[in-house]
Design a protein around this motif. Structure first.
Motif, short mmCIF file in Angstrom:
data_model
loop_
_atom_site.label_atom_id
_atom_site.label_comp_id
_atom_site.label_asym_id
_atom_site.label_seq_id
_atom_site.Cartn_x
_atom_site.Cartn_y
_atom_site.Cartn_z
N ILE A 19 0.97 4.50 10.15
CA ILE A 19 0.62 3.07 10.08
C ILE A 19 1.44 2.36 8.99
CG2 ILE A 19 -1.23 1.44 9.55
CD1 ILE A 19 -3.18 3.53 10.78
N LEU A 20 1.45 2.94 7.78
CA LEU A 20 2.12 2.28 6.66
C LEU A 20 3.63 2.23 6.86
CD1 LEU A 20 0.07 3.75 3.67
CD2 LEU A 20 -0.02 1.43 4.61
N ALA A 21 4.23 3.35 7.31
CA ALA A 21 5.68 3.37 7.55
C ALA A 21 6.05 2.40 8.67
CB ALA A 21 6.14 4.78 7.91
N GLY A 22 5.21 2.34 9.70
CA GLY A 22 5.47 1.41 10.81
C GLY A 22 5.43 -0.04 10.35
N ILE A 23 4.42 -0.39 9.53
CA ILE A 23 4.30 -1.76 9.03
C ILE A 23 5.49 -2.11 8.14
CG2 ILE A 23 2.95 -3.25 7.50
CD1 ILE A 23 0.43 -1.82 8.53
N PHE A 24 5.85 -1.19 7.23
CA PHE A 24 6.97 -1.43 6.32
C PHE A 24 8.26 -1.68 7.08
CE2 PHE A 24 10.60 0.17 3.91
CZ PHE A 24 10.50 -0.57 2.74
N CYS A 25 8.56 -0.82 8.05
CA CYS A 25 9.84 -0.93 8.77
C CYS A 25 9.85 -2.11 9.74
CB CYS A 25 10.12 0.36 9.52
SG CYS A 25 10.45 1.76 8.42
#
Length: 412
Positions: A19-25
């Protein structure tokens, strides 16, 4: 893959990371659009090359993006980008961006999963493990997402090669390696591993796959067009515009800049051959020393990915290629998490120091002068060598410690 999916579903840390990596990218993708920066900019080269292939236009030796974008992979590889041409460039580039993004996320998780299930290396805290590894890779991943290169996919393919070799499926490993070499022949350095391990079937099938791949365009497009494409690609790939002996972050470049230049000497291409022979000899010694290790699976992993991580120090690459330490970084952080941290202080301190040239090399953070020193002065390449050495030291220390404990237990 069903077990891997279940592992993700059962891991709270893995789900948070996705979730966090997806939001960041995704946020990074939006920012690029807002600031009119061309995301996955190299994808336009691949897209245009595939478009030209089916319209009989020239592909090699000309700019395909209006700038410095030249197609440098072998003719057969162009076919792999053909499906993207069914959609407009803007839509295809967005899909390609999210393909890289999803690959980065899945690959990080899969390495952790594989180490847990096949070697028994389980991190005490998966969340912190993923944070630390991605901190070390963030600069390279950001460049990969911006440029749209193929490094993540190459690395995933090499991991597939590793798994097939691990399973004694040398034919399949050779075919996958051959496909990689059709994109970048310099990665044939991995065949050093096959030679030193006497896995000659793997080496021969890799080379045979390359030969077949080079001649398939002759059959597909006819002798005239096929041979012309092969010749044009050869001319582009072997273009003498760059002297590898001076490539700043390679071992040759570091030796030139740090040792020969201060005393007024300049080395040529014989240095390249000399260092390759030294590397071959060094790995031979390491492989011979590791033959007696009882932990064969762990040994197999560290030997293979040490050579993979060393590739940016042996061939001319861009800075994002230094993400190839990916698997051994995960290995190092798992081992440190499972260690007595008070006894590993110097190892942690060394990682903090290495973090600066490997990651914090943005001109916005350290200034342009230091950025040039890191990127063009060989510090990034040297830091990569130290990181590989640290990974091997931790591996040997753990293995020797386990052997000693087992010996003490047997005596009791």
């Amino acid at each position: 893959m069903r077990l891997f999916a279940k592992w993700i579903n059962d891991s709270r840390a893995a789900l948070k990371y996705i979730i966090l990596a997806g939001i960041f990218c995704m946020g990074y993708f939006i920012l690029q659009k807002l600031h009119h920066r061309s995301g996955v900019s190299n994808f336009e080269v691949y897209y245009e090359a595939a478009s030209r292939l089916f319209s009989s236009k020239e592909i090699y030796g000309i700019s395909l993006d209006g700038g410095a974008g030249f197609y440098r992979y072998s003719p057969i590889t162009i076919i792999l980008f053909a499906p993207f041409t069914l959609l407009p460039l803007g839509v295809s580039s967005a899909l390609y961006y999210f393909l890289i993004l999803s690959s980065v996320i899945v690959f990080s998780l899969y390495i952790v999963y594989w180490l847990e299930k096949n070697i028994g290396l389980e991190a005490k805290n998966r969340g912190w493990l993923l944070v630390l590894v991605n901190l070390f890779l963030v600069d390279h991943i950001e460049r990969e997402l911006h440029l749209g290169n193929l490094n993540v996919f190459f690395h995933m393919m090499f991991f597939a090669v590793f798994i097939k070799l691990f399973q004694q499926k040398d034919s399949k490993a050779g075919i996958i390696t051959g496909v990689i070499l059709l994109f970048q022949p310099a990665y044939a350095l991995i065949l050093i591993w096959g030679i030193l391990k006497s896995r000659f079937k793997y080496v021969l099938i890799s080379l045979a796959t390359v030969v077949v791949g080079l001649f398939i365009p002759v059959l597909l497009y006819g002798p005239s067009t096929g041979w012309m494409l092969l010749q044009q690609w050869t001319d582009v790939y072997l273009h003498p515009g760059f002297d590898i002996a001076s490539s700043p972050n390679t071992i040759y470049g570091i030796y030139n800049m740090w040792i020969l230049h201060p005393i007024g000497f300049e080395s040529g291409k014989p240095l390249v051959l000399g260092i390759l022979i030294v590397v071959f000899g060094l790995f031979y010694i390491i492989f011979q020393k590791n033959k007696t290790n009882p932990e064969k699976r762990q040994t197999f992993f560290i030997e293979f990915f040490m050579l993979i991580a060393l590739m940016p120090n042996l061939i001319h690459t861009d800075t994002e290629h230094f993400m190839w330490t990916w698997p051994i970084l995960i290995y190092v952080f798992i081992q440190l998490q499972n260690s007595n941290l008070s006894k590993a202080r110097w190892q942690i301190a060394l990682l903090v120091i290495l973090f600066v040239p490997l990651v914090v090399n943005s001109p916005d953070i350290v200034g342009r002068q230091w950025m040039l020193i890191f990127d063009e002065g060989g510090l990034m390449g040297f830091a990569n060598l130290v990181l590989i050495g640290l990974a091997y030291y931790i591996f040997r220390k753990k293995v020797d410690s386990n052997v000693q404990l087992e010996g003490n237990a047997s005596r009791l």
